[in-house]
Motif scaffolding. Structure first.
Motif, PDB file in Angstrom:
ATOM      1  N   VAL A  29       0.803  -1.222   0.000  1.00 31.99           N
ATOM      2  CA  VAL A  29       0.000   0.000   0.000  1.00 31.99           C
ATOM      3  C   VAL A  29       0.839   1.276   0.000  1.00 31.99           C
ATOM      4  N   PHE A  30       2.093   1.190   0.391  1.00 29.92           N
ATOM      5  CA  PHE A  30       2.923   2.391   0.444  1.00 29.92           C
ATOM      6  C   PHE A  30       4.003   2.433  -0.636  1.00 29.92           C
ATOM      7  N   GLN A  31       3.933   1.547  -1.603  1.00 30.58           N
ATOM      8  CA  GLN A  31       4.944   1.535  -2.658  1.00 30.58           C
ATOM      9  C   GLN A  31       4.831   2.754  -3.569  1.00 30.58           C
ATOM     10  N   ASP A  32       3.637   3.232  -3.757  1.00 33.86           N
ATOM     11  CA  ASP A  32       3.421   4.395  -4.607  1.00 33.86           C
ATOM     12  C   ASP A  32       2.605   5.424  -3.820  1.00 33.86           C
ATOM     13  N   ARG A  33       3.115   6.638  -3.733  1.00 33.15           N
ATOM     14  CA  ARG A  33       2.462   7.677  -2.928  1.00 33.15           C
ATOM     15  C   ARG A  33       1.045   7.982  -3.430  1.00 33.15           C
ATOM     16  N   HIS A  34       0.896   8.054  -4.749  1.00 37.53           N
ATOM     17  CA  HIS A  34      -0.421   8.338  -5.316  1.00 37.53           C
ATOM     18  C   HIS A  34      -1.421   7.228  -4.961  1.00 37.53           C
ATOM     19  N   ASP A  35      -1.010   5.970  -5.123  1.00 32.44           N
ATOM     20  CA  ASP A  35      -1.884   4.845  -4.767  1.00 32.44           C
ATOM     21  C   ASP A  35      -2.252   4.880  -3.290  1.00 32.44           C
ATOM     22  N   LEU A  40      -6.347   5.567   0.910  1.00 26.26           N
ATOM     23  CA  LEU A  40      -6.803   6.254   2.117  1.00 26.26           C
ATOM     24  C   LEU A  40      -8.139   6.950   1.865  1.00 26.26           C
ATOM     25  N   ARG A  41      -8.251   7.627   0.728  1.00 32.03           N
ATOM     26  CA  ARG A  41      -9.496   8.328   0.404  1.00 32.03           C
ATOM     27  C   ARG A  41     -10.656   7.334   0.283  1.00 32.03           C
ATOM     28  N   GLU A  42     -10.431   6.212  -0.392  1.00 30.31           N
ATOM     29  CA  GLU A  42     -11.483   5.210  -0.545  1.00 30.31           C
ATOM     30  C   GLU A  42     -11.886   4.598   0.791  1.00 30.31           C
ATOM     31  N   ASN A  71       1.171  -4.055   4.111  1.00 33.07           N
ATOM     32  CA  ASN A  71      -0.076  -4.615   3.603  1.00 33.07           C
ATOM     33  C   ASN A  71      -1.228  -4.225   4.519  1.00 33.07           C
ATOM     34  N   LEU A  72      -2.422  -4.145   3.937  1.00 33.15           N
ATOM     35  CA  LEU A  72      -3.628  -3.906   4.717  1.00 33.15           C
ATOM     36  C   LEU A  72      -4.545  -5.109   4.594  1.00 33.15           C
TER      37      LEU A  72
END
Length: 94
Positions: A29-35, A40-42, A71-72
């Protein structure tokens, strides 16, 4: 979108209530800042959403080690099928 990210999905039973749930592991989940921002928004939206046509996010399981987690594990209400299967089904929707 969370629904489009690759991740393992498993069916489980919430022991105290006996409710069948779906657990989805979202990896990296933290590999790409945009993702990470999109996820988080979702999650914020899903935690607030209460509509019969939107699957309910029941819980986000805490990581074993909060300093190193990548991972989440998301707990959703269980559904027999997903939107992709419905869209590719030959059955006519009314």
């Amino acid at each position: 979108m969370i629904a489009q990210r690759e991740g393992a999905r498993v069916e489980a039973v919430h022991t105290p209530t006996g409710q069948v749930v779906a657990i989805k592991k979202v990896k990296g989940v933290f590999q790409d800042r945009h993702d990470a921002r999109c996820i988080l928004r979702e999650l914020r939206i899903l935690r607030q959403a209460r509509h019969p046509n939107i699957i309910r996010l029941l819980d986000v399981l805490p990581p074993a080690d909060q300093r190193k987690f990548m991972n989440l594990d998301l707990v959703f209400e269980f559904q027999q099928t997903d939107l992709e299967q419905v869209l590719h089904s030959p059955t006519f929707l009314t």
